[in-house]
Enzyme design. Structure first.
Site, PDB file in Angstrom:
ATOM      1  N   HIS A  94       0.813  -1.205   0.000  1.00  0.00           N
ATOM      2  CA  HIS A  94       0.000   0.000   0.000  1.00  0.00           C
ATOM      3  C   HIS A  94       0.853   1.265   0.000  1.00  0.00           C
ATOM      4  O   HIS A  94       0.400   2.318  -0.446  1.00  0.00           O
ATOM      5  CB  HIS A  94      -0.958  -0.008   1.193  1.00  0.00           C
ATOM      6  CG  HIS A  94      -2.139  -0.905   0.995  1.00  0.00           C
ATOM      7  ND1 HIS A  94      -3.331  -0.743   1.651  1.00  0.00           N
ATOM      8  CD2 HIS A  94      -2.309  -1.981   0.186  1.00  0.00           C
ATOM      9  CE1 HIS A  94      -4.189  -1.681   1.270  1.00  0.00           C
ATOM     10  NE2 HIS A  94      -3.584  -2.451   0.389  1.00  0.00           N
ATOM     11  N   HIS A 284      -1.542 -12.572  -2.296  1.00  0.00           N
ATOM     12  CA  HIS A 284      -2.582 -13.264  -1.531  1.00  0.00           C
ATOM     13  C   HIS A 284      -2.238 -14.729  -1.255  1.00  0.00           C
ATOM     14  O   HIS A 284      -3.090 -15.495  -0.813  1.00  0.00           O
ATOM     15  CB  HIS A 284      -3.942 -13.094  -2.229  1.00  0.00           C
ATOM     16  CG  HIS A 284      -4.468 -11.695  -2.111  1.00  0.00           C
ATOM     17  ND1 HIS A 284      -5.638 -11.261  -2.675  1.00  0.00           N
ATOM     18  CD2 HIS A 284      -3.963 -10.605  -1.460  1.00  0.00           C
ATOM     19  CE1 HIS A 284      -5.837  -9.984  -2.391  1.00  0.00           C
ATOM     20  NE2 HIS A 284      -4.819  -9.559  -1.664  1.00  0.00           N
TER      21      HIS A 284
HETATM   22 FE1  HEB Z   1      -4.447  -7.694  -0.973  1.00  0.00          FE
HETATM   23  C1  HEB Z   1      -5.003  -8.389   2.320  1.00  0.00           C
HETATM   24  C2  HEB Z   1      -7.679  -6.624  -1.331  1.00  0.00           C
HETATM   25  C3  HEB Z   1      -3.845  -6.892  -4.291  1.00  0.00           C
HETATM   26  C4  HEB Z   1      -1.078  -8.417  -0.551  1.00  0.00           C
HETATM   27  N1  HEB Z   1      -6.023  -7.518   0.256  1.00  0.00           N
HETATM   28  C5  HEB Z   1      -6.022  -7.825   1.586  1.00  0.00           C
HETATM   29  C6  HEB Z   1      -7.284  -7.483   2.115  1.00  0.00           C
HETATM   30  C7  HEB Z   1      -8.044  -7.024   1.098  1.00  0.00           C
HETATM   31  C8  HEB Z   1      -7.248  -7.047  -0.065  1.00  0.00           C
HETATM   32  C9  HEB Z   1      -9.487  -6.570   1.173  1.00  0.00           C
HETATM   33  C10 HEB Z   1      -7.695  -7.637   3.564  1.00  0.00           C
HETATM   34  C11 HEB Z   1      -7.235  -6.509   4.452  1.00  0.00           C
HETATM   35  C12 HEB Z   1      -7.626  -6.864   5.874  1.00  0.00           C
HETATM   36  O1  HEB Z   1      -6.727  -7.040   6.697  1.00  0.00           O
HETATM   37  O2  HEB Z   1      -8.839  -7.010   6.146  1.00  0.00           O
HETATM   38  N2  HEB Z   1      -5.553  -6.912  -2.530  1.00  0.00           N
HETATM   39  C13 HEB Z   1      -6.865  -6.593  -2.461  1.00  0.00           C
HETATM   40  C14 HEB Z   1      -7.300  -6.171  -3.754  1.00  0.00           C
HETATM   41  C15 HEB Z   1      -6.238  -6.245  -4.585  1.00  0.00           C
HETATM   42  C16 HEB Z   1      -5.135  -6.715  -3.795  1.00  0.00           C
HETATM   43  C17 HEB Z   1      -8.694  -5.734  -4.096  1.00  0.00           C
HETATM   44  C18 HEB Z   1      -6.175  -5.909  -6.062  1.00  0.00           C
HETATM   45  C19 HEB Z   1      -6.949  -6.818  -6.868  1.00  0.00           C
HETATM   46  N3  HEB Z   1      -2.764  -7.625  -2.175  1.00  0.00           N
HETATM   47  C20 HEB Z   1      -2.753  -7.243  -3.477  1.00  0.00           C
HETATM   48  C21 HEB Z   1      -1.401  -7.242  -3.942  1.00  0.00           C
HETATM   49  C22 HEB Z   1      -0.604  -7.646  -2.904  1.00  0.00           C
HETATM   50  C23 HEB Z   1      -1.494  -7.908  -1.800  1.00  0.00           C
HETATM   51  C24 HEB Z   1      -0.957  -6.845  -5.329  1.00  0.00           C
HETATM   52  C25 HEB Z   1       0.864  -7.814  -2.811  1.00  0.00           C
HETATM   53  C26 HEB Z   1       1.681  -8.039  -3.794  1.00  0.00           C
HETATM   54  N4  HEB Z   1      -3.266  -8.304   0.606  1.00  0.00           N
HETATM   55  C27 HEB Z   1      -1.933  -8.649   0.534  1.00  0.00           C
HETATM   56  C28 HEB Z   1      -1.543  -9.278   1.775  1.00  0.00           C
HETATM   57  C29 HEB Z   1      -2.680  -9.283   2.599  1.00  0.00           C
HETATM   58  C30 HEB Z   1      -3.732  -8.645   1.842  1.00  0.00           C
HETATM   59  C31 HEB Z   1      -0.178  -9.843   2.092  1.00  0.00           C
HETATM   60  C32 HEB Z   1      -2.805  -9.878   4.002  1.00  0.00           C
HETATM   61  C33 HEB Z   1      -2.693  -8.830   5.075  1.00  0.00           C
HETATM   62  C34 HEB Z   1      -2.632  -9.475   6.443  1.00  0.00           C
HETATM   63  O3  HEB Z   1      -2.391 -10.678   6.579  1.00  0.00           O
HETATM   64  O4  HEB Z   1      -2.834  -8.715   7.414  1.00  0.00           O
END
Ligand code: HEB
Length: 748
Positions: A94, A284
């Site tokens: 982020h 993921h």
């Molecule tokens: Fe993620 C977690 C959505 C892409 C790595 N994710 C997460 C959550 C959500 C999301 C609603 C839960 C938060 C809390 O703690 O409740 N993503 C999402 C979306 C997209 C994404 C709608 C576009 C399609 N991711 C992504 C990427 C990466 C990631 C590109 C890197 C390379 N995530 C992640 C991790 C986790 C999450 C390692 C777990 C955290 C903890 O364990 O605390």
């Protein structure tokens, strides 16, 4: 959350409170983005050099401490499955993921996740805890590692700690100490709104969306989730989200429509389909989502939380408010059976199971594996298990036909997947760092990546003072109009953007596609200059002693220097050492994002239906890291140098064009001239003698703003005064030199 930020009258009668200029004249031009992150907001001394501080960091020791932190679960914010890795990866993602390639802004390069609005974005819930968990390490190593670097390095170490080998890591991101006001995050006034970004700048949302509907007329302009266009340069589908709504577009659990939003937003982050699938599937593979109960249990975000919470927002009154009771996104999903270990399970389950729509305990749309056993370990209670679950946006990787092909390929080729994820993750974290000359630390990858915009190192001795003065003579002896050298040098250097440190004169990419063909660069005149400089180069390189060579990149800047010297009678600094990149080293598609659609310095471009011309000038000045006085002196100077892109006379308020003088300001501020608009679009103006009515000048909005805007006029007056002429030429030369060297990370 959800309070309208623009109608809040509860501001203090002291300390800068009260109704301000931006409230009285919300559409007025503001220069504030040109005076951010100055020494007055930075607690470190003026000569603090982050690069040298970072070089003295015990890098291995920091990494060791970070590894230990991963499994050192704290009572005040316990680690899911005994490991903070998922949380820290999300923090890093982020931090970096706000980057948008269209203007290069956003991204993790300044540590802005510490400040509003990002620290309080609804998508960043619980990341305040992640940063607080890191504080003891930041405190221990002090200024040797910035927050910006530390947050991203922590994401990398989290991957390592969970058995994934990253592609590398580079430090070198100095911190800022105030909220960055330069990024356009959208025009909505409610969190998670998207009523402006999909309706061509007009507020008005479709039925059933989270946006605010305030006009029926605008509603019909707002195209549906299968066809809408995201406003440029935004990189996210809602105000306050990093990318897209995890439940599906505007909450509709439609994985195919969600894929459309993902493709747009990840594309704005400079990621293609392969990189996008790798990032989502890779990311993921770890961690879980948090939605133990409805979100009305959750208190105010960090910016608005009561003082005693010390910046920790989103206080949660459900149960213990932490651990198994955590509420973050309101979704409750654990993707794989080993959330703290890298595996192929995410992609495997994605295709193995049928998915059924369900509601999370907080009432959000999510998907559960229909015919699966319950075998996924609970994050806290070893007697409990769960079925595999996915977000709507995860299913996009299976139900969008293009993503599906890529996902299946990765599933069948785990090494290919691991490599793609490692590379895309590295790109995500480093995309806004600029050239490799800025990358620091022991973990730089040895492979050169095309998105670095590589500049080859000099493989020959560089020209010296004598060569420089001879070359200047050679250049002027070509007989070309000086102005052309000036516009070419400007065209070359001014592609630089401080936001992601791309562009600039180094590499001489102005002679390559796509830059050589940009309208603003006036192809015919550019080719003339390049041809002439090519001759100078060949002659020098075939005869110089000691194997010395001059690059075209240096010659382009030197030609500008020689021309400004001739036009001003002053001497202009020049620092050689640039080299020339090849077409193969240049990603044409990616460079197209640097194309100026407006350049007020060359009087190019005009208003769009949302933006007045003069705003583009300030925006460009910000990307060129210029102050308001520098912007002013450059525009005034370039006008007297006759450097308009199309050779027009707009703003050339002088009887001696080609000579550097303060005439632009003197004549602009001459009270005997009356101005009137001469087209019905308000773009062009004519200045006439008040007494005789005789036409004296023509001008654009870029020109007249220096007389109409009070703060710019105040600067213009300094240069128009009796004592301003000499200051003007000196300041112009200094600002010119600054622009020519913005990309010289190899020397400063
Ligand atoms: Fe993620 C977690 C959505 C892409 C790595 N994710 C997460 C959550 C959500 C999301 C609603 C839960 C938060 C809390 O703690 O409740 N993503 C999402 C979306 C997209 C994404 C709608 C576009 C399609 N991711 C992504 C990427 C990466 C990631 C590109 C890197 C390379 N995530 C992640 C991790 C986790 C999450 C390692 C777990 C955290 C903890 O364990 O605390």
């Amino acid at each position: 959350m959800g309070e309208c930020p623009v109608h809040n009258t509860r501001t203090a009668p002291i300390g800068g409170g009260g109704t301000k200029n931006k409230d009285w004249w919300p559409e007025g031009l503001r220069l504030n983005i040109l005076r951010q992150h100055t020494p007055v907001s930075n607690p470190l001394s003026k000569d603090f050099d982050y690069a040298s501080a970072f070089k003295s960091l015990d890098y291995d020791a920091v990494k060791k401490d970070l590894h230990a932190l991963m499994t050192d679960s704290q009572e005040w914010w316990p680690a899911d499955h005994g490991h903070y890795g998922g949380l820290f990866i999300r923090m890093a993602w982020h931090s970096a993921g706000t980057y948008r390639v269209e203007d290069g802004r956003g991204g993790g390069g300044q540590g802005q996740q510490r400040f509003a609005p990002l620290n309080s974005w609804p998508d960043n819930v619980s990341l305040d805890k992640a940063r607080r968990l890191l504080w003891p390490i930041k405190q221990k190593y002090g200024n040797k590692i910035s927050w910006a670097d530390l947050m991203l390095l922590t994401g990398n170490v989290a991957l390592e700690s969970m058995g994934f080998k990253p592609f590398g890591f580079a430090g070198g991101r100095p911190d800022t100490y105030e909220a960055d006001e330069a990024v356009y995050w959208g025009g909505e006034t409610t969190w998670l709104g998207n009523d402006v970004r999909y309706s061509d700048g007009k507020a008005g949302a479709p039925e059933g969306s989270h946006g605010v509907v305030d006009s029926d007329e605008h509603k019909k302009d707002h195209k549906d989730i299968h066809s809408r266009d995201l406003e440029s340069p935004l990189g996210s589908a809602h105000m306050g989200l990093i990318y897209v709504n995890p439940e599906g577009p505007d909450g509709v659990p439609d994985p195919v429509a969600a894929a459309r939003d993902i493709r747009t937003t990840f594309g704005r982050m400079a990621m293609n389909d392969e990189e996008t699938v790798a990032l989502i599937a890779g990311g993921h593979s770890f961690g879980k989502t948090h939605g133990a109960a409805p979100s009305d249990n959750v208190g105010k975000e960090p910016e608005a939380t009561p003082m005693e919470n010390q910046g920790l927002g989103w206080q949660n009154k459900h149960g213990s408010g932490k651990g198994p009771d955590t509420i973050t996104s309101g979704l409750e999903v654990i993707w794989t059976k080993t959330p703290n270990k890298f595996s192929m399970n995410y992609l495997e389950y994605l295709f193995k199971y049928d998915w059924e729509l369900e509601k999370s305990p907080a009432g959000a749309n999510q998907w559960v594996a229909k015919n699966a056993d319950s075998f996924i370990p609970d994050a806290y209670d070893s007697s409990k298990t769960h079925k595999p679950r996915m977000l709507t946006t995860d299913l996009s990787l299976r139900f969008d036909p293009t993503y599906e092909k890529i996902s299946r390929d990765y599933l069948e080729n785990p090494d290919k997947f691991a490599d793609a994820f490692a590379r895309a993750w590295f790109k995500l974290l480093h995309r806004d760092m600029g050239p490799r000359a800025r990358w620091l630390g022991p973990e730089l990858p040895s492979e050169t990546l095309l998105w670095e915009d590589p500049i080859p190192p000099a493989d020959h001795p560089i020209i010296d003072e004598t060569d420089i003065s001879n070359l200047k003579k050679e250049i002027l002896a070509t007989g070309l109009d000086n102005t052309k050298f000036i516009t070419t040098a400007w065209a070359s250097a001014s592609t630089f953007r401080g936001s992601d440190k791309r562009g600039g004169a180094n590499g001489a990419r102005i002679r390559l596609a796509p830059q050589k063909d940009w309208e603003v660069n006036d192809k015919a005149s550019l080719q003339q200059v390049l041809g002439a400089l090519d001759n100078v180069q060949q002659k020098f390189n075939s005869s110089a002693s000691g194997g010395k060579k001059v690059s075209l990149a240096d010659l382009i800047v030197l030609a500008g220097v020689a021309a400004v010297e001739k036009a001003s009678g002053l001497s202009v600094p020049f620092t050689p050492g640039r080299t020339d990149a090849t077409q193969e080293e240049t990603d044409e598609h990616s460079f197209e994002h640097l194309k100026p659609h407006h350049d007020g310095f060359r009087n190019y471009g005009k208003s769009t239906h949302r933006v007045n011309t003069e705003f583009f000038l300030v925006d460009k000045a910000h990307l060129l890291e210029l102050t308001a006085p520098e912007m002013t002196v450059l525009v005034g100077g370039l006008r007297t140098l006759n450097a308009n892109w199309d050779g027009s006379k707009h703003g050339v308020f002088t009887k001696r064009p080609g000579q550097l003088s303060n005439d632009f300001f003197v004549n602009l501020l001459d009270v005997n001239t009356a101005w009137k608009s001469v087209d019905n679009t308000g773009e062009l103006f004519e200045g006439v003698d008040r007494k005789t009515g005789e036409k004296k000048w023509s001008a654009t909005r870029y020109d007249l703003v220096f007389g109409s805007h009070a703060e710019l006029r105040a600067i213009a007056e300094v240069y128009a005064q009796a004592d301003g002429a000499e200051k003007f030429t000196k300041d112009f030369v200094t600002a010119w030199d600054k622009v020519m060297n913005l990309d010289r990370f190899d020397i400063h």
